[in-house]
Design a protein around this motif. Structure first.
Motif, PDB file in Angstrom:
ATOM      1  N   UNK A  64      36.697   2.886 -51.828  1.00  0.00           N
ATOM      2  CA  UNK A  64      36.566   1.510 -52.589  1.00  0.00           C
ATOM      3  C   UNK A  64      37.581   0.811 -51.787  1.00  0.00           C
ATOM      4  N   UNK A  65      36.884  -0.331 -51.359  1.00  0.00           N
ATOM      5  CA  UNK A  65      37.802  -1.401 -50.762  1.00  0.00           C
ATOM      6  C   UNK A  65      37.358  -2.772 -51.512  1.00  0.00           C
ATOM      7  N   UNK A  66      38.011  -3.337 -52.260  1.00  0.00           N
ATOM      8  CA  UNK A  66      38.084  -4.254 -53.203  1.00  0.00           C
ATOM      9  C   UNK A  66      38.411  -5.694 -52.387  1.00  0.00           C
ATOM     10  N   UNK A  67      37.469  -6.685 -52.042  1.00  0.00           N
ATOM     11  CA  UNK A  67      37.891  -7.888 -51.701  1.00  0.00           C
ATOM     12  C   UNK A  67      37.869  -8.920 -52.591  1.00  0.00           C
ATOM     13  N   UNK A  68      38.721  -9.701 -53.075  1.00  0.00           N
ATOM     14  CA  UNK A  68      38.672 -10.820 -53.906  1.00  0.00           C
ATOM     15  C   UNK A  68      38.557 -12.215 -53.013  1.00  0.00           C
ATOM     16  N   UNK A  69      37.449 -12.916 -53.298  1.00  0.00           N
ATOM     17  CA  UNK A  69      37.273 -14.103 -52.552  1.00  0.00           C
ATOM     18  C   UNK A  69      36.879 -15.417 -53.498  1.00  0.00           C
ATOM     19  N   UNK A  70      37.587 -16.514 -53.117  1.00  0.00           N
ATOM     20  CA  UNK A  70      37.451 -17.572 -53.642  1.00  0.00           C
ATOM     21  C   UNK A  70      37.160 -18.828 -52.687  1.00  0.00           C
ATOM     22  N   UNK A  71      36.391 -19.892 -52.939  1.00  0.00           N
ATOM     23  CA  UNK A  71      36.141 -20.785 -52.124  1.00  0.00           C
ATOM     24  C   UNK A  71      35.802 -22.060 -52.921  1.00  0.00           C
ATOM     25  N   UNK A  72      35.992 -23.244 -52.286  1.00  0.00           N
ATOM     26  CA  UNK A  72      35.437 -24.448 -52.762  1.00  0.00           C
ATOM     27  C   UNK A  72      34.605 -24.934 -51.456  1.00  0.00           C
ATOM     28  N   UNK A  73      33.234 -24.531 -51.336  1.00  0.00           N
ATOM     29  CA  UNK A  73      32.466 -24.302 -52.599  1.00  0.00           C
ATOM     30  C   UNK A  73      31.685 -23.254 -52.655  1.00  0.00           C
ATOM     31  N   UNK A  74      31.118 -22.856 -51.326  1.00  0.00           N
ATOM     32  CA  UNK A  74      30.428 -21.682 -51.233  1.00  0.00           C
ATOM     33  C   UNK A  74      30.718 -20.930 -50.109  1.00  0.00           C
ATOM     34  N   UNK A  75      30.413 -19.623 -49.805  1.00  0.00           N
ATOM     35  CA  UNK A  75      30.583 -19.012 -48.575  1.00  0.00           C
ATOM     36  C   UNK A  75      29.537 -18.069 -48.447  1.00  0.00           C
ATOM     37  N   UNK A  76      29.388 -17.536 -47.213  1.00  0.00           N
ATOM     38  CA  UNK A  76      28.531 -16.339 -46.510  1.00  0.00           C
ATOM     39  C   UNK A  76      29.401 -15.618 -45.900  1.00  0.00           C
ATOM     40  N   UNK A  77      29.334 -13.942 -46.001  1.00  0.00           N
ATOM     41  CA  UNK A  77      30.223 -13.135 -45.594  1.00  0.00           C
ATOM     42  C   UNK A  77      29.294 -11.926 -44.895  1.00  0.00           C
ATOM     43  N   UNK A  78      30.032 -11.884 -43.443  1.00  0.00           N
ATOM     44  CA  UNK A  78      29.289 -10.954 -42.708  1.00  0.00           C
ATOM     45  C   UNK A  78      30.693  -9.719 -42.412  1.00  0.00           C
ATOM     46  N   UNK A  79      30.158  -8.634 -42.007  1.00  0.00           N
ATOM     47  CA  UNK A  79      31.139  -7.632 -41.583  1.00  0.00           C
ATOM     48  C   UNK A  79      30.403  -6.871 -40.354  1.00  0.00           C
ATOM     49  N   UNK A  81      28.779  -8.207 -38.087  1.00  0.00           N
ATOM     50  CA  UNK A  81      27.578  -8.796 -37.922  1.00  0.00           C
ATOM     51  C   UNK A  81      26.420  -8.498 -38.993  1.00  0.00           C
ATOM     52  N   UNK A  82      26.959  -7.589 -40.066  1.00  0.00           N
ATOM     53  CA  UNK A  82      26.137  -7.314 -41.164  1.00  0.00           C
ATOM     54  C   UNK A  82      26.322  -8.333 -42.310  1.00  0.00           C
ATOM     55  N   UNK A  83      25.165  -8.942 -42.872  1.00  0.00           N
ATOM     56  CA  UNK A  83      25.657  -9.677 -44.156  1.00  0.00           C
ATOM     57  C   UNK A  83      25.844  -8.895 -45.286  1.00  0.00           C
ATOM     58  N   UNK A  84      26.862  -9.243 -45.923  1.00  0.00           N
ATOM     59  CA  UNK A  84      27.593  -8.623 -47.234  1.00  0.00           C
ATOM     60  C   UNK A  84      27.104  -9.526 -48.525  1.00  0.00           C
ATOM     61  N   UNK A  85      27.430 -10.897 -48.170  1.00  0.00           N
ATOM     62  CA  UNK A  85      27.056 -11.862 -49.465  1.00  0.00           C
ATOM     63  C   UNK A  85      26.346 -12.968 -48.855  1.00  0.00           C
ATOM     64  N   UNK A  86      25.394 -13.162 -49.481  1.00  0.00           N
ATOM     65  CA  UNK A  86      24.382 -14.362 -49.357  1.00  0.00           C
ATOM     66  C   UNK A  86      24.773 -15.438 -50.379  1.00  0.00           C
ATOM     67  N   UNK A  87      25.457 -16.399 -49.887  1.00  0.00           N
ATOM     68  CA  UNK A  87      25.833 -17.551 -50.859  1.00  0.00           C
ATOM     69  C   UNK A  87      26.710 -16.876 -52.174  1.00  0.00           C
ATOM     70  N   UNK A  88      28.084 -16.794 -51.547  1.00  0.00           N
ATOM     71  CA  UNK A  88      28.936 -16.421 -52.718  1.00  0.00           C
ATOM     72  C   UNK A  88      29.700 -17.364 -53.183  1.00  0.00           C
ATOM     73  N   UNK A  89      30.455 -17.233 -54.365  1.00  0.00           N
ATOM     74  CA  UNK A  89      31.272 -18.201 -55.253  1.00  0.00           C
ATOM     75  C   UNK A  89      30.358 -19.001 -56.212  1.00  0.00           C
ATOM     76  N   UNK A  90      31.001 -19.503 -57.359  1.00  0.00           N
ATOM     77  CA  UNK A  90      30.091 -20.225 -58.266  1.00  0.00           C
ATOM     78  C   UNK A  90      30.924 -21.784 -58.170  1.00  0.00           C
ATOM     79  N   UNK A  91      30.019 -22.536 -58.579  1.00  0.00           N
ATOM     80  CA  UNK A  91      30.365 -23.924 -58.566  1.00  0.00           C
ATOM     81  C   UNK A  91      31.580 -23.991 -59.599  1.00  0.00           C
ATOM     82  N   UNK A  92      32.510 -24.939 -59.091  1.00  0.00           N
ATOM     83  CA  UNK A  92      33.728 -24.987 -60.084  1.00  0.00           C
ATOM     84  C   UNK A  92      33.438 -25.900 -61.357  1.00  0.00           C
ATOM     85  N   UNK A  93      33.801 -25.413 -62.585  1.00  0.00           N
ATOM     86  CA  UNK A  93      34.886 -24.400 -62.559  1.00  0.00           C
ATOM     87  C   UNK A  93      34.807 -23.921 -64.107  1.00  0.00           C
ATOM     88  N   UNK A  94      35.483 -23.115 -64.475  1.00  0.00           N
ATOM     89  CA  UNK A  94      35.963 -22.459 -65.710  1.00  0.00           C
ATOM     90  C   UNK A  94      36.483 -23.542 -66.794  1.00  0.00           C
TER      91      UNK A  94
END
Length: 776
Positions: A64-79, A81-94
């Motif tokens: 297990x390799x946990x990554x914690x990712x925060x952004x303003x506003x949205x992000x897309x993640x590849x490792x 070259x392979x897509x890991x997250x398509x549109x990460x992050x939630x609109x701000x805020x709690x």
């Protein structure tokens, strides 16, 4: 007066505790080492896009390799070259100052040796009715595991991706924080996500501060799942009309359009759906534009849009090689089901379920094209539908809504909606009262058994209710807030509506206080309910209807409905109220849910269904649209105003499952529930309810000589099963006679249940499968 002051003081103390716990989750919080990062060149202009890369060498990859990712506003993640997250992050805020973060397990994407982590960031840079901009583009990436430490800071490489820009006007209306995306392929950054060498234009990153620093504030774990990615799909059909390709979708969906083409440089391609072009709610919403480079190229526009048809405006000289779309959405299943012998109810239920799904994402939304915002009264209706229509993973969105409503409380104790919001601060008293009360917070608890959320929001909601006071007639002193709104349309008896909503709020808080063991509070609420019930009927009832004495317009059917569902109207008033419902039709689709429910509660099932059909048939049977409308009708020559995907119209879904098939929790989390069908003139109906205790099914058939009911009771639950009493002579459960000629026959299968359900013969059963045959 002293006891109310005591209650307020104790709630103030609880509110202090709330600041510590309101967004606490059971999972262990990360020990942040990463730093927010950006680049010097970034000026945090609206609609800014940034590309980030980092190469890391790993000797081994843990399980297990946990990554914690925060952004303003949205992000897309590849490792690699392979897509890991398509549109990460939630609109701000709690809350107004804080930001959500995602948790992503990278283990299956990493490998021993060299790994390239690539992240695209989209900074909205605009306020909206569903997003509170921090004012600064930033990305935080924190991955710590045995032998692994990958942290954002000043040791990544990044660049502004200037291939992305903003379309020419018209811009999306001010409620939307997203911009119209322009992509100029002549500036394309190439294979920057792949580990195949250097990328031109990259520069070093700059640290922007540690986790928790302003302007991003406290980091709160994302409370809902990452989006479900259905992958690229083929359109149902593609039709060319000149330079326009109209691509049919199977249903109204949240999509990102894709194409592959061969073109000369500088050709402009426009992308939008019919919900921009035709059904746009009379205001501009979201579209996209692409400018070609020379040769074969492919592109998927990253900003989601929705509709029934996708439009590609592509000049004829461009060779179209492929057109596809990617559907993404809330990660849940369409686990709830309903089917009966009435085609209208079947079509209504299916369209309501589809409408619900297209109006949930970061938050509950009123509509996915015009506003994308969480009007809290709409969320009351939507959350009620969710429990019957979608799998339990959807419950987290209701929890998020309630926590956000509490987290955005003003210093003067006012609650308002929509939240999260950067450019709205007005209180809608009736919608907030609905949210904190019986149909909002308490209904959530009934379906989930989430007591922690009760504890978290109770003091906040109690503080809000303390803002209200009563007149000398012991009716509610009008609280106008920022928008004294009761419903769309005319003939709103606002004082009547608000008093009924206030009673439902007190009723909900009374039940919550009882559940939490706050005896003093519950006693105070109970006393208040008794006083209000008496004064409500003395002040508003005129002998034939409920009406504010000073109100001079047509009788408000909404107010009558709320009086019934709240329990304020006694049975002697039902015949008079039926006449109102048969003669007055002013409620919008939002409030029509409560009219339907009120008529069912009163026992006028057939009349209730007849009214719902008369009001909703046009939208239910409207060809070519798979979702329900904001308003009841379509204008001549095209749609005039409103949205054609508006989940406040789906209340009939809830009523069908809860009342017609009769499945409803009696104790929190379905520890005890009832199955008490109301035939409503139907010969057959069946439903599946995806409860937190497991799937509950119920199916009845009403024939000339028999009534049959089949149901299952999940492990760890008990159920009250009811047979409509009219004309029944004998009842068998699993082939055992348990009731005959008006008398219960003792048995080891089902206990007699004597209660207030006068229209049913009832039995208490434990987990198992049951088949009831009632002979007439």
């Amino acid at each position: 007066m002293i006891k109310y002051r005591s209650m307020i003081l104790r709630n103030l103390i609880l509110s202090v505790l709330l600041l510590i716990s309101i967004f606490a989750f059971a999972e262990e919080e990360p020990q942040w080492k990463a730093r927010w990062m950006s680049i010097d060149e970034c000026q945090s202009e609206p609609n800014t896009w940034l590309n980030f890369r980092k190469t890391v060498n790993l000797t081994t990859v843990p399980q297990s390799v946990k990554a914690y990712i925060a952004a303003d506003s949205k992000y897309w993640l590849w490792i690699n070259g392979e897509q890991v997250v398509f549109e990460g992050s939630l609109k701000r805020g709690p809350s107004p100052t804080d930001t959500y973060y995602d948790e992503v397990d990278l283990a299956s994407y990493l490998k021993p040796g060299k790994n390239l982590i690539s992240i695209r960031l989209w900074y909205f840079g605009k306020q909206g009715f569903s997003h509170n901009s921090s004012g600064k583009a930033g990305l935080l990436f924190d991955c710590q595991a045995p032998g692994i430490e990958i942290l954002s800071g000043d040791n990544w490489e990044a660049c502004i991706d200037d291939a992305f820009g903003t379309c020419d006007e018209p811009n999306p209306n001010y409620r939307l924080s997203e911009s119209n995306i322009l992509y100029d392929a002549r500036k394309d950054k190439g294979r920057w996500q792949l580990s195949d060498g250097q990328v031109k234009g990259m520069q070093g990153t700059t640290e922007q501060g540690e986790a928790g620093v302003a302007p991003w504030g406290k980091l709160v774990r994302r409370p809902i799942p990452l989006w479900k990615d259905y992958g690229l799909k083929e359109y149902v059909s593609v039709e060319r009309r000149g330079d326009t390709l109209i691509c049919k979708l199977p249903y109204n969906a949240q999509i990102t359009p894709y194409f592959k083409i061969k073109a000369k440089e500088g050709v402009k391609i426009n992308l939008f759906t019919d919900h921009y072009h035709i059904y746009n709610g009379n205001v501009p919403n979201i579209r996209a534009k692409y400018i070609t480079r020379e040769g074969v190229q492919e592109y998927e526009n990253p900003g989601w849009i929705n509709g029934h048809n996708m439009y590609y405006i592509i000049p004829k000289e461009v060779e179209v090689l492929q057109l596809q779309y990617r559907e993404t959405g809330y990660d849940c299943n369409f686990s709830g089901k309903f089917e009966c012998s009435d085609d209208f109810l079947n079509q209504l239920w299916i369209k309501a379920q589809r409408t619900l799904y297209v109006t949930i994402r970061d938050t509950y939304m009123d509509c996915p094209e015009r506003e994308r915002c969480q009007w809290t009264g709409d969320a009351v209706n939507e959350s009620g539908e969710t429990f019957y229509a979608l799998s339990p993973s959807s419950h987290a969105l209701t929890k998020k809504w309630l926590l956000e409503l509490a987290g955005w409380q003003k210093k003067d104790s006012v609650l308002y909606a929509p939240v999260p919001a950067g450019n709205w601060r007005k209180e809608l008293p009736s919608q907030v009262l609905a949210s904190v009360g019986y149909y909002g917070l308490w209904n959530y608890y009934l379906h989930t058994n989430d007591k922690q959320t009760l504890k978290d929001v109770y003091p906040v909601f109690a503080k809000y209710l303390s803002l209200y006071s009563m007149t000398k007639d012991n009716v509610l002193e009008p609280r106008f807030g920022g928008w004294y709104w009761g419903d769309w349309g005319d003939n709103c008896d606002m004082d009547l509506l608000t008093n009924a909503w206030y009673y439902l709020a007190i009723k909900g808080m009374y039940l919550v206080a009882e559940e939490l063991g706050f005896e003093s509070d519950s006693n105070d609420y109970k006393e208040k309910m008794l006083n209000i019930r008496k004064s409500f009927n003395e002040y508003f009832w005129n002998g034939s209807e409920y009406r504010t004495p000073s109100y001079k317009k047509k009788t408000d059917d909404r107010g009558q409905a709320l009086a019934v569902v709240a329990g304020l109207a006694d049975k002697e008033k039902y015949p008079a109220l039926l006449k109102v419902f048969q003669n007055e039709q002013h409620a919008s689709p939002y409030m029509e849910k409560y009219v339907f429910e009120a008529m069912m509660i009163m026992g006028y099932d057939k009349e209730a269904l007849a009214r719902h059909k008369s009001r909703f048939s046009e939208m239910v049977y409207w060809s070519g649209l798979t979702t329900l409308f904001e308003h009841f009708h379509m204008g001549s020559g095209g749609f005039k105003g409103g949205s054609v995907n508006h989940a406040w119209s789906g209340g009939g879904l809830t009523i069908s499952s809860q009342y017609i098939t009769g499945i409803e929790p009696l104790e929190a989390g379905y520890k005890t529930f009832k199955v008490m069908p109301r035939t409503t003139g139907l010969s057959h109906a069946k439903a599946v309810v995806p409860s937190v205790k497991g799937e509950i099914t119920a199916e009845f058939t009403d024939a000339i000589k028999t009534f049959s009911l089949q149901t299952n009771v999940p492990k760890g639950t008990a159920a009250i099963l009811g047979v409509p009493i009219k004309g029944i002579k004998q009842i068998e459960i699993n082939k055992k006679v348990v009731w005959k000629n008006g008398k219960y026959i003792p048995n080891d299968l089902a206990s007699e249940w004597k209660n207030v359900y006068n229209e049913h013969i009832c039995f208490l059963v434990r987990n198992g499968k049951y088949k009831i045959i009632a002979h007439k």
